[in-house]
Design a protein around this motif. Structure first.
Motif, short mmCIF file in Angstrom:
data_model
loop_
_atom_site.label_atom_id
_atom_site.label_comp_id
_atom_site.label_asym_id
_atom_site.label_seq_id
_atom_site.Cartn_x
_atom_site.Cartn_y
_atom_site.Cartn_z
N THR A 7 0.78 -1.48 -0.05
CA THR A 7 0.16 -0.01 0.05
C THR A 7 0.77 1.24 0.02
O THR A 7 0.44 2.28 -0.22
N GLU A 28 -0.60 -4.26 3.75
CA GLU A 28 -1.81 -4.61 4.51
C GLU A 28 -2.15 -6.08 4.40
O GLU A 28 -2.31 -6.33 3.26
N PRO A 42 -9.08 -7.10 3.17
CA PRO A 42 -8.09 -6.55 3.77
C PRO A 42 -8.52 -6.94 5.60
O PRO A 42 -9.51 -7.07 5.82
N THR A 46 -1.61 -2.89 9.26
CA THR A 46 -0.57 -2.73 8.45
C THR A 46 0.75 -2.98 9.01
O THR A 46 0.95 -3.15 10.24
#
Length: 105
Positions: A7, A28, A42, A46
């Protein structure tokens, strides 16, 4: 190990000498959708990982975490706990392809 999408990236001009020249990415993690099991979703978390393979933005990668992250020739002397160890082409669940990197092209 876990599946994740790249990301972003991290730039740190001040860091320990052993980390100089190592690309840092933000990833992620993804998991199989519990309801349909026909897609990846997702997790909302992170991680910062070291990239030894040249992964790009939005690419799906395989990440190794913990002390195992230091077991590759490229990372054995680095103070890290997460590394990209694979670039994902496909993910199959129960013989059914639920992710393909060809779809991103």
């Amino acid at each position: 190990m876990f599946v994740a999408r790249v990301t972003g990236s991290v730039v740190a001009t001040q860091k320990v000498a052993s980390m100089t020249g190592h690309k840092l990415l933000i990833v992620e993690p993804y998991r199989v959708d519990e309801k349909n099991r026909d897609r990846l979703v997702p997790t909302g978390r992170t991680f910062v990982v070291v990239d030894t393979l040249g992964a790009g933005l939005d690419e799906m990668v395989l990440v190794c975490q913990g002390s195992s992250a230091r077991l590759t020739p490229e990372t054995e002397k680095l103070p890290i706990d997460a590394v990209v160890i694979g670039l994902i082409n496909t993910v199959d669940i129960g013989g059914r392809e639920i992710f393909s990197s060809r779809e991103l092209s």
